[in-house]
Design a protein around this motif. Structure first.
Motif, PDB file in Angstrom:
ATOM      1  N   GLY A 333       0.808  -1.209   0.000  1.00  0.00           N
ATOM      2  CA  GLY A 333       0.000   0.000   0.000  1.00  0.00           C
ATOM      3  C   GLY A 333       0.845   1.264   0.000  1.00  0.00           C
ATOM      4  N   LEU A 334       1.882   1.285   0.815  1.00  0.00           N
ATOM      5  CA  LEU A 334       2.737   2.464   0.888  1.00  0.00           C
ATOM      6  C   LEU A 334       3.503   2.692  -0.418  1.00  0.00           C
ATOM      7  N   ILE A 335       3.924   1.624  -1.066  1.00  0.00           N
ATOM      8  CA  ILE A 335       4.617   1.764  -2.356  1.00  0.00           C
ATOM      9  C   ILE A 335       3.674   2.355  -3.401  1.00  0.00           C
ATOM     10  N   LEU A 336       2.438   1.865  -3.456  1.00  0.00           N
ATOM     11  CA  LEU A 336       1.455   2.398  -4.406  1.00  0.00           C
ATOM     12  C   LEU A 336       1.140   3.864  -4.109  1.00  0.00           C
ATOM     13  N   ALA A 337       0.952   4.175  -2.818  1.00  0.00           N
ATOM     14  CA  ALA A 337       0.632   5.558  -2.443  1.00  0.00           C
ATOM     15  C   ALA A 337       1.785   6.498  -2.774  1.00  0.00           C
ATOM     16  N   SER A 338       3.019   6.065  -2.524  1.00  0.00           N
ATOM     17  CA  SER A 338       4.178   6.895  -2.842  1.00  0.00           C
ATOM     18  C   SER A 338       4.240   7.193  -4.335  1.00  0.00           C
ATOM     19  N   ALA A 339       4.014   6.166  -5.154  1.00  0.00           N
ATOM     20  CA  ALA A 339       4.007   6.367  -6.605  1.00  0.00           C
ATOM     21  C   ALA A 339       2.903   7.338  -7.006  1.00  0.00           C
ATOM     22  N   GLY A 340       1.718   7.200  -6.388  1.00  0.00           N
ATOM     23  CA  GLY A 340       0.614   8.088  -6.713  1.00  0.00           C
ATOM     24  C   GLY A 340       0.905   9.538  -6.374  1.00  0.00           C
ATOM     25  N   PHE A 341       1.486   9.785  -5.209  1.00  0.00           N
ATOM     26  CA  PHE A 341       1.811  11.149  -4.812  1.00  0.00           C
ATOM     27  C   PHE A 341       2.858  11.768  -5.746  1.00  0.00           C
ATOM     28  N   ILE A 342       3.861  10.998  -6.093  1.00  0.00           N
ATOM     29  CA  ILE A 342       4.922  11.520  -6.966  1.00  0.00           C
ATOM     30  C   ILE A 342       4.380  11.796  -8.365  1.00  0.00           C
ATOM     31  N   ILE A 343       3.564  10.896  -8.909  1.00  0.00           N
ATOM     32  CA  ILE A 343       2.960  11.121 -10.230  1.00  0.00           C
ATOM     33  C   ILE A 343       2.087  12.366 -10.208  1.00  0.00           C
ATOM     34  N   PHE A 344       1.293  12.531  -9.154  1.00  0.00           N
ATOM     35  CA  PHE A 344       0.440  13.716  -9.059  1.00  0.00           C
ATOM     36  C   PHE A 344       1.281  14.988  -8.980  1.00  0.00           C
ATOM     37  N   GLY A 345       2.365  14.935  -8.170  1.00  0.00           N
ATOM     38  CA  GLY A 345       3.204  16.114  -8.023  1.00  0.00           C
ATOM     39  C   GLY A 345       3.895  16.524  -9.311  1.00  0.00           C
ATOM     40  N   LEU A 346       4.254  15.549 -10.149  1.00  0.00           N
ATOM     41  CA  LEU A 346       4.974  15.842 -11.389  1.00  0.00           C
ATOM     42  C   LEU A 346       4.050  16.094 -12.574  1.00  0.00           C
ATOM     43  N   TRP A 347       2.992  15.299 -12.680  1.00  0.00           N
ATOM     44  CA  TRP A 347       2.146  15.361 -13.884  1.00  0.00           C
ATOM     45  C   TRP A 347       0.660  15.439 -13.556  1.00  0.00           C
ATOM     46  N   GLY A 348       0.306  16.001 -12.406  1.00  0.00           N
ATOM     47  CA  GLY A 348      -1.084  16.049 -11.985  1.00  0.00           C
ATOM     48  C   GLY A 348      -1.991  16.873 -12.877  1.00  0.00           C
ATOM     49  N   GLU A 349      -1.428  17.774 -13.689  1.00  0.00           N
ATOM     50  CA  GLU A 349      -2.249  18.604 -14.572  1.00  0.00           C
ATOM     51  C   GLU A 349      -2.741  17.836 -15.784  1.00  0.00           C
ATOM     52  N   ASN A 350      -2.213  16.641 -16.011  1.00  0.00           N
ATOM     53  CA  ASN A 350      -2.734  15.759 -17.056  1.00  0.00           C
ATOM     54  C   ASN A 350      -3.944  15.015 -16.490  1.00  0.00           C
ATOM     55  N   LEU A 351      -5.100  15.137 -17.133  1.00  0.00           N
ATOM     56  CA  LEU A 351      -6.341  14.614 -16.579  1.00  0.00           C
ATOM     57  C   LEU A 351      -6.267  13.115 -16.327  1.00  0.00           C
ATOM     58  N   TYR A 352      -5.706  12.368 -17.276  1.00  0.00           N
ATOM     59  CA  TYR A 352      -5.638  10.912 -17.123  1.00  0.00           C
ATOM     60  C   TYR A 352      -4.707  10.523 -15.978  1.00  0.00           C
ATOM     61  N   LEU A 353      -3.571  11.204 -15.887  1.00  0.00           N
ATOM     62  CA  LEU A 353      -2.644  10.907 -14.793  1.00  0.00           C
ATOM     63  C   LEU A 353      -3.192  11.405 -13.454  1.00  0.00           C
ATOM     64  N   PHE A 354      -4.039  12.425 -13.501  1.00  0.00           N
ATOM     65  CA  PHE A 354      -4.701  12.892 -12.289  1.00  0.00           C
ATOM     66  C   PHE A 354      -5.569  11.777 -11.711  1.00  0.00           C
ATOM     67  N   TYR A 355      -6.386  11.173 -12.552  1.00  0.00           N
ATOM     68  CA  TYR A 355      -7.251  10.084 -12.080  1.00  0.00           C
ATOM     69  C   TYR A 355      -6.431   8.857 -11.685  1.00  0.00           C
ATOM     70  N   PHE A 356      -5.416   8.538 -12.487  1.00  0.00           N
ATOM     71  CA  PHE A 356      -4.590   7.355 -12.208  1.00  0.00           C
ATOM     72  C   PHE A 356      -3.864   7.499 -10.874  1.00  0.00           C
ATOM     73  N   SER A 357      -3.255   8.666 -10.654  1.00  0.00           N
ATOM     74  CA  SER A 357      -2.534   8.883  -9.397  1.00  0.00           C
ATOM     75  C   SER A 357      -3.499   8.889  -8.219  1.00  0.00           C
ATOM     76  N   GLY A 358      -4.706   9.424  -8.436  1.00  0.00           N
ATOM     77  CA  GLY A 358      -5.705   9.428  -7.370  1.00  0.00           C
ATOM     78  C   GLY A 358      -6.100   8.030  -6.944  1.00  0.00           C
ATOM     79  N   ILE A 359      -6.254   7.142  -7.920  1.00  0.00           N
ATOM     80  CA  ILE A 359      -6.598   5.756  -7.613  1.00  0.00           C
ATOM     81  C   ILE A 359      -5.464   5.085  -6.848  1.00  0.00           C
ATOM     82  N   LEU A 360      -4.225   5.328  -7.282  1.00  0.00           N
ATOM     83  CA  LEU A 360      -3.067   4.759  -6.589  1.00  0.00           C
ATOM     84  C   LEU A 360      -3.022   5.229  -5.127  1.00  0.00           C
ATOM     85  N   ILE A 361      -3.269   6.514  -4.918  1.00  0.00           N
ATOM     86  CA  ILE A 361      -3.242   7.054  -3.559  1.00  0.00           C
ATOM     87  C   ILE A 361      -4.360   6.458  -2.723  1.00  0.00           C
ATOM     88  N   GLY A 362      -5.571   6.404  -3.293  1.00  0.00           N
ATOM     89  CA  GLY A 362      -6.709   5.864  -2.557  1.00  0.00           C
ATOM     90  C   GLY A 362      -6.513   4.417  -2.163  1.00  0.00           C
TER      91      GLY A 362
END
Length: 456
Positions: A333-362
């Protein structure tokens, strides 16, 4: 088996009611402020008082549950929650509203830790994980269901009904709670009143420190790290006094010896980190509005994939705990959440990556059942609710600190992506720490040997 299932339903809806009252308050803030003329700078008290009274009540009601029995404290918590809901729902002035919210938070403190302790009482170790997963899913479901439910009520009725509707549901739960176990056979024990007071004092000062402080954002050289009063020093002093007192207490609320157990210490660190990470969800709607230029209501709906992911992952994590242990669940869980936070921080303005990173974090942050499982294994029957209360305090402290930190960062810099990157690195560190948790076979041995602090 049927009785266990019925008890689990009662616990589910009890926890759901307490969690829902956090998420439904947000959409109602504007209506409440307009109706009873609350200044904008006092609106945060609607949340703060609920959380603070919940924190203060956890050590008291958790310990009472271990001493007097689960059913009595669960019903007491529900009774206080009902009273708070009636006062809040009928409020015509800010003082009445704040008193009601404080009572609601205090009542919820008699529900949350008792629910987890009851699972430890009635479920065998090889079935606890899925039960904890079910309870853990409640928070995701409550946060998903709360905002649209509140919007629907506000469209047709006054905001008062958001809180008054708690009453009939809570009364039904109260009636059904007769099935909960009563007092657990144990040696005669007394309440540590002075320890409970010192614990409450520390938590109040901790909350005040992070609620009314300006914290430095590390990427802004012009912002000084400044705390305008003595709250931080008072918080540290109160903690030192609490630790000194509890080392000498016969029935400690904060059992220092228990907290020094490696598995418990690691779970505590992970719980604080979980709370810090969860705090970012308060600010995602605002970031979403800035990124995608959408109205606030739509920004809230865009969080649904993340919340739904957490609600689904939590019961699945519980089943995995039963078969593979808590370590694999927490680590993954922590590995997935870490990846989600980093993806959001770098590419969160991309709509698809926004949803993808959100799912990883959740999905990644659905590790709470694993932490509860660890504490249940390490704490004996006569310390279960107290220990679960302390774990909840850890999570809440992380949420309070994280909310203050990110809120100040966004207020002074408007750089939410940096917060996500920073938290991604933090969670990666926590993932490395989780490698030191016990394996499943070692956990099973701990359960067999555990008698809890002070038990023989």
């Amino acid at each position: 088996m049927k009785t266990r299932g019925k008890i689990l339903v009662i616990l589910f809806f009890g926890v759901f009611l307490g969690a829902l009252d956090i998420s439904i308050a947000g959409p109602a803030l504007a209506a409440i402020a307009t109706d009873i003329h609350i200044p904008e700078n006092q609106l945060s008290l609607i949340f703060t008082l609920y959380i603070l009274s919940n924190l203060v009540g956890l050590p008291l009601l958790g310990r009472l549950s271990d001493v007097t029995g689960r059913r009595l404290v669960f019903r007491t918590g529900l009774g206080i929650f009902i009273l708070g809901s009636l006062i809040t729902g009928s409020a015509e002035a800010s003082l009445q509203l704040f008193i009601g919210r404080s009572l609601q938070g205090l009542g919820a403190a008699g529900i949350f830790p008792v629910a987890t302790a009851v699972i430890g009482d009635i479920f065998p170790p090889d079935r606890r994980g899925r039960a904890l997963g079910t309870i853990g899913a409640v928070f995701g479901i409550a946060f998903m269901f709360g905002p649209p439910f509140a919007a629907l009520i506000l469209k047709y009725f006054s905001w008062h009904y958001l809180f008054l509707l708690n009453v009939p549901v809570a009364l039904l739960i109260f009636v059904g709670s007769y099935m909960l176990p009563g007092k657990i056979p144990q040696k005669k024990s007394s309440l540590n009143i002075s320890g409970i007071f010192l614990m409450a004092l520390f938590l109040v000062l901790f909350t005040l420190t992070f609620t009314y402080s300006r914290l430095q954002w590390p990427f802004d050289r012009e912002t000084k790290f400044e705390i305008s009063d003595l709250y931080p020093f008072a918080t540290l002093l109160s903690f030192l006094i609490l630790s000194w007192h509890e080392k000498r207490a016969d029935n400690p609320v904060l059992n220092i010896q228990f907290l020094r157990i490696r598995q418990v210490l690691l779970a505590g660190l992970l719980a604080v980190g979980l709370g810090l990470s969860q705090s970012v969800f308060v600010f995602i709607p605002r970031i979403t509005v800035d990124y995608f230029d959408v109205p606030v209501w739509k920004a809230g709906l865009m969080l649904m994939p993340a919340i739904l992911g957490s609600a689904i992952a939590s019961p699945l994590a519980g089943r995995l705990i039963d078969s593979q242990g808590s370590k694999i669940v927490i680590k993954t869980g922590l590995i997935l959440a870490s990846a989600g936070f980093i993806i959001f921080g770098l590419w969160g303005e991309n709509l698809y990556l926004f949803y993808f990173s959100g799912i990883l974090i959740g999905v990644g942050l659905a590790i709470r059942p694993g932490l509860n499982y660890i504490i249940l294994n390490e704490a004996g029957a006569t310390y279960r609710a107290t220990a679960q209360g302390v774990l909840t305090v850890y999570v809440s402290m992380g949420q309070i600190a994280g909310t203050a930190f990110i809120g100040n960062a966004m207020a002074t810099n408007q750089r939410g992506n940096y917060a996500f990157l920073l938290f991604g690195v933090l969670i990666a560190i926590l993932a490395l720490i989780s490698f030191f948790l016990k394996k499943h076979t070692q956990e099973a041995f701990s359960e067999e040997q555990s008698t809890g602090p002070g038990e023989k």
